[in-house]
Design a protein around this motif. Structure first.
Motif, PDB file in Angstrom:
ATOM      1  N   ALA A 259      58.339  82.779  71.866  1.00  0.00           N
ATOM      2  CA  ALA A 259      57.479  82.856  70.685  1.00  0.00           C
ATOM      3  C   ALA A 259      57.037  84.309  70.590  1.00  0.00           C
ATOM      4  N   ARG A 260      57.256  84.935  69.428  1.00  0.00           N
ATOM      5  CA  ARG A 260      57.129  86.397  69.336  1.00  0.00           C
ATOM      6  C   ARG A 260      56.327  86.806  68.098  1.00  0.00           C
ATOM      7  N   MET A 261      55.634  87.932  68.224  1.00  0.00           N
ATOM      8  CA  MET A 261      54.921  88.528  67.105  1.00  0.00           C
ATOM      9  C   MET A 261      55.164  90.038  67.112  1.00  0.00           C
ATOM     10  N   LYS A 262      55.508  90.579  65.931  1.00  0.00           N
ATOM     11  CA  LYS A 262      55.689  92.017  65.783  1.00  0.00           C
ATOM     12  C   LYS A 262      54.706  92.550  64.740  1.00  0.00           C
ATOM     13  N   LEU A 263      54.222  93.753  65.006  1.00  0.00           N
ATOM     14  CA  LEU A 263      53.396  94.489  64.054  1.00  0.00           C
ATOM     15  C   LEU A 263      54.151  95.760  63.686  1.00  0.00           C
ATOM     16  N   ARG A 264      54.531  95.893  62.386  1.00  0.00           N
ATOM     17  CA  ARG A 264      55.377  97.005  61.936  1.00  0.00           C
ATOM     18  C   ARG A 264      54.582  97.935  61.027  1.00  0.00           C
ATOM     19  N   TRP A 265      54.755  99.227  61.247  1.00  0.00           N
ATOM     20  CA  TRP A 265      54.156 100.243  60.386  1.00  0.00           C
ATOM     21  C   TRP A 265      55.279 101.137  59.870  1.00  0.00           C
ATOM     22  N   ARG A 266      55.539 101.075  58.569  1.00  0.00           N
ATOM     23  CA  ARG A 266      56.607 101.869  57.967  1.00  0.00           C
ATOM     24  C   ARG A 266      56.042 103.211  57.527  1.00  0.00           C
ATOM     25  N   PHE A 267      56.484 104.296  58.204  1.00  0.00           N
ATOM     26  CA  PHE A 267      55.941 105.604  57.886  1.00  0.00           C
ATOM     27  C   PHE A 267      56.898 106.468  57.083  1.00  0.00           C
ATOM     28  N   THR A 268      58.164 106.090  56.933  1.00  0.00           N
ATOM     29  CA  THR A 268      59.076 106.744  55.997  1.00  0.00           C
ATOM     30  C   THR A 268      59.888 105.662  55.308  1.00  0.00           C
ATOM     31  N   GLU A 269      60.801 106.090  54.440  1.00  0.00           N
ATOM     32  CA  GLU A 269      61.611 105.135  53.693  1.00  0.00           C
ATOM     33  C   GLU A 269      62.572 104.365  54.588  1.00  0.00           C
ATOM     34  N   ARG A 270      62.980 104.962  55.741  1.00  0.00           N
ATOM     35  CA  ARG A 270      63.985 104.330  56.598  1.00  0.00           C
ATOM     36  C   ARG A 270      63.536 104.123  58.040  1.00  0.00           C
ATOM     37  N   LEU A 271      62.320 104.531  58.392  1.00  0.00           N
ATOM     38  CA  LEU A 271      61.857 104.424  59.771  1.00  0.00           C
ATOM     39  C   LEU A 271      60.549 103.641  59.830  1.00  0.00           C
ATOM     40  N   ALA A 272      60.410 102.863  60.913  1.00  0.00           N
ATOM     41  CA  ALA A 272      59.182 102.104  61.132  1.00  0.00           C
ATOM     42  C   ALA A 272      58.915 102.032  62.626  1.00  0.00           C
ATOM     43  N   ALA A 273      57.640 102.025  63.004  1.00  0.00           N
ATOM     44  CA  ALA A 273      57.218 101.814  64.383  1.00  0.00           C
ATOM     45  C   ALA A 273      56.782 100.368  64.545  1.00  0.00           C
ATOM     46  N   GLU A 274      57.115  99.775  65.699  1.00  0.00           N
ATOM     47  CA  GLU A 274      56.828  98.361  65.939  1.00  0.00           C
ATOM     48  C   GLU A 274      56.098  98.185  67.270  1.00  0.00           C
ATOM     49  N   LEU A 275      55.154  97.260  67.288  1.00  0.00           N
ATOM     50  CA  LEU A 275      54.538  96.758  68.509  1.00  0.00           C
ATOM     51  C   LEU A 275      54.963  95.302  68.669  1.00  0.00           C
ATOM     52  N   ARG A 276      55.415  94.930  69.856  1.00  0.00           N
ATOM     53  CA  ARG A 276      56.001  93.604  70.084  1.00  0.00           C
ATOM     54  C   ARG A 276      55.283  92.900  71.225  1.00  0.00           C
ATOM     55  N   VAL A 277      54.924  91.634  70.998  1.00  0.00           N
ATOM     56  CA  VAL A 277      54.366  90.763  72.026  1.00  0.00           C
ATOM     57  C   VAL A 277      55.133  89.443  71.976  1.00  0.00           C
ATOM     58  N   ALA A 278      55.642  89.001  73.135  1.00  0.00           N
ATOM     59  CA  ALA A 278      56.426  87.766  73.180  1.00  0.00           C
ATOM     60  C   ALA A 278      56.094  87.003  74.452  1.00  0.00           C
TER      61      ALA A 278
END
Length: 312
Positions: A259-278
């Motif tokens: 069971a997983r949850m991701k938090l995504r922050w898109r800072f450009t048109e093609r790149l995003a940073a993710e935090l993952r907890v599973a």
């Protein structure tokens, strides 16, 4: 509604030599197209252009003026391309309601279209009437009329990240690679991970692979939440340092679920940073020697990490 707009555009075509205009929303990502109600925006822009006296045609048809909307980190880029010149404007996000956002786009596109409007060509001379015995009557073909079609509905994301595997009080490093194929807000994802630990008496390596079903929920223009569930296997290998032990190494395979949850922050048109907890559920493993525990993991394993996501 499309039929009504087409009928209005045909009326203008038959009354005067109107300038043809195409409106293209296909460069927008599918999630933005849905969040900003692209169908309603196409209708409003087409109706505004028809009221201005232009003939709206589909993006695939030849047009004297071409309007195009694309995404930028701050909002939208509006482009209008004519026979001799090109103009561009921008629309920033986060101001007012969606209806006001649509109105601003329609007004700016209308202004840009009028600025690039070429001089209409004079109507062709009417043909001389043929002799009664040779005159042929038939329907006059009209150019195809329509509104822009929806953009592509699929996305492909690649993600690479580092994190930790928590097994009780002990923590192991974790490398994770994933690829996600999205259809709208839903997506299918394949993950592969590698983690392990090395001690004076025992070295352990765990490789995992799984398939996930996820859903992306937009909390804001750049922030997204992505819950998901998945199933797969975990390959556990170990090697003892003691030379006198008969079975110094071995491999175990365990089915697993996450069971997983991701938090995504898109800072450009093609790149995003993710935090993952599973939270992973799998078969527990323990290694002991002369009554002492060298390495152990229960049936639940917590995975945390951060990654960088890129989509072509």
């Amino acid at each position: 509604m499309t039929a009504l707009l087409s009928a209005l555009s045909l009326i203008f075509l038959t009354q005067a030599p109107a300038v043809s205009v195409s409106f293209d929303l296909r460069p927008l990502p599918y999630q933005d197209y849905r969040r900003w109600e692209g169908v309603e925006l196409e209708r409003k822009v087409a109706l505004r252009l028809i009221q201005e006296g232009f003939a709206v045609v589909s993006p695939e048809s030849p047009a004297q003026l071409r309007l195009r909307v694309s995404r930028t980190p701050e909002g939208l880029r509006l482009e209008a391309v004519g026979p001799r010149q090109r103009v561009e404007q921008s629309v920033r996000m986060g101001r007012g309601s969606l209806a006001e956002f649509h109105l601003e786009i329609a007004q700016k596109l209308s202004e840009m279209t009028r600025a690039l409007k070429p001089e209409p060509e004079p109507p062709p001379p009417e043909p001389q009437a043929a002799e009664p015995e040779t005159q042929i009557a038939g329907p006059v073909p009209q150019p195809p009329v329509g509104v822009a079609s929806a953009p592509r509905s699929s996305e492909l994301d690649l993600s690479l990240g580092l994190g930790s595997l928590w097994r009780g009080p002990a923590v192991d490093p974790h490398l994770l690679l994933s690829i996600r194929h999205g259809l709208g807000a839903f997506g299918l994802e394949a993950e592969a991970g590698l983690g392990g630990s090395r001690g004076a008496e025992l070295a352990v390596l765990e490789a995992q692979g799984g398939a996930f079903f996820s859903y992306r929920l937009s909390a804001s223009e750049r922030l997204q939440l992505e819950p998901g569930v998945g199933a797969g296997v975990v390959l556990h290998t170990y090697q003892l340092a003691a030379s006198w032990v008969s079975a110094r190494s071995g491999t175990q395979v365990s089915p697993a679920g996450w069971a997983r949850m991701k938090l995504r922050w898109r800072f450009t048109e093609r790149l995003a940073a993710e935090l993952r907890v599973a939270l992973g559920l799998l078969r527990p493993v323990s290694h002991t020697n002369e009554g002492g525990t060298l390495w152990s993991r229960g049936g639940a394993r917590l995975e945390t990490g951060a990654s960088l996501s890129w989509w072509p």
